[in-house]
Design a protein around this motif. Structure first.
Motif: not given
Length: 335
Positions: A284-311
């Motif tokens: 999770l620390r790596w995910v956080r750093q990679m999102v902050d640096s723009g390598i990964f993006v966080r994508i909200a589920d348009s059909t279920d606001k309780r879910r989010a994905f990483v891409a």
């Protein structure tokens, strides 16, 4: 743990007061244990009460850091976490969230504004180490120019936190792992990822960038079956050597998201943590750093606001496509 076992300076915020940490947990015994450990480490602990109080109770001062323990969640808990997420983001406080692997996806999706530090199935020592790191971060962000005395104080705090964490390791029912907890054996990867398989994603969410006159079209991504085979080959090494010798969570997550991109599949944060091959808290620390640096993006589920994905970000997808196109060795031997 007796406080006489240690000699330490009290961790203080930039105003000179002992750093304060508000603890919220539904289990009274857990709140008491966390508070005792924090006070023993030199922090000022405040009993915030049950998590539901964040919804029903009066608005209160959060303190420098808020620590939440929520190993399981329901609708009320998620609503409370969402409210806390907004308050922390606006107040400038820092947030530590202790949860379980089963609840991670829901908790991750509920907290998208405050950039919290997640702990998965942590030991008592993990919480102390996380608190020390966050307090150091608070101090760095609030003091424009640290004096040499400030730097020495933070260094002593870091050393004291490590010493206290080592002692707590002996008091915990489970041993402290080097970089967090929640280790998932590599052999569990295929089954767990299949169980958490995600639905197809639209090309609009992660489509290829249109070429412009200044850029050539990127090479196509490799066959995802080939990427999956590379991942399996990397995991096989752990059968013959210590897995820590080859720990490379950033690359393993990049490979997993590359395959998912080519498959047009969404990847949950829990699945990505499993793919990383390291303890979930470390992943999770790596995910956080990679999102902050723009390598990964966080994508909200348009059909279920309780879910989010990483891409992969578009730039990362371009980079991985170019990497595979540039490999000289046969792809089935790449690792």
């Amino acid at each position: 743990m007796a406080q006489a076992d240690f000699s330490y300076d009290v961790a203080r915020d930039p105003a000179g007061e002992p750093a304060s940490i508000a603890v919220f947990a539904d289990r009274p015994a857990m709140r008491g244990q966390i508070a005792e450990d924090l006070v023993g480490a030199g922090f000022r602990a405040a009993d915030g009460g049950p998590i539901a109080d964040l919804l029903e109770g009066p608005v209160r001062v959060l303190g420098d850091v808020v620590l939440i323990d929520c190993p399981s969640v329901d609708a009320q808990t998620l609503a409370a976490l969402s409210r806390l997420d907004m308050r922390v983001a606006r107040s400038g406080s820092q947030l530590i969230v202790s949860t379980s692997l089963d609840a991670l996806d829901d908790v991750f999706a509920a907290m998208d504004q405050s950039d919290p530090q997640f702990l998965v199935n942590p030991t008592r020592a993990d919480r102390i180490v996380a608190a020390g790191r966050v307090i150091a971060s608070v101090s760095n962000s609030r003091v424009r120019e640290m004096t040499e005395e400030d730097r020495l104080t933070l260094l002593r705090l870091s050393q004291q936190v490590d010493a206290i964490a080592s002692r707590l390791e002996g008091l915990s029912d489970t041993p402290l792992k080097p970089q967090g907890s929640g280790q998932v054996a590599s052999g569990d990867f295929t089954a767990k990822q299949t169980a958490r398989g995600a639905s197809d994603r639209t090309d609009a969410a992660l489509g290829d960038s249109s070429p412009t006159p200044l850029h050539t079209a990127r090479p196509p991504l490799p066959d995802p079956r080939l990427v999956r085979q590379i991942i399996a080959n990397r995991q096989t090494r752990a059968r013959f050597f210590d897995a820590e010798l080859f720990a490379d969570p950033a690359w393993d997550m990049l490979l997993d998201l590359t395959a998912a991109h080519a498959e047009h599949r969404r990847v949950s944060v829990t699945s990505l943590c499993i793919a990383a091959g390291v303890p979930a808290t470390t992943a999770l620390r790596w995910v956080r750093q990679m999102v902050d640096s723009g390598i990964f993006v966080r994508i909200a589920d348009s059909t279920d606001k309780r879910r989010a994905f990483v891409a992969l970000s578009e730039a990362s997808a371009d980079g991985m496509a170019s990497y595979f196109a540039a490999i000289d060795a046969p792809l089935n031997l790449a690792a």
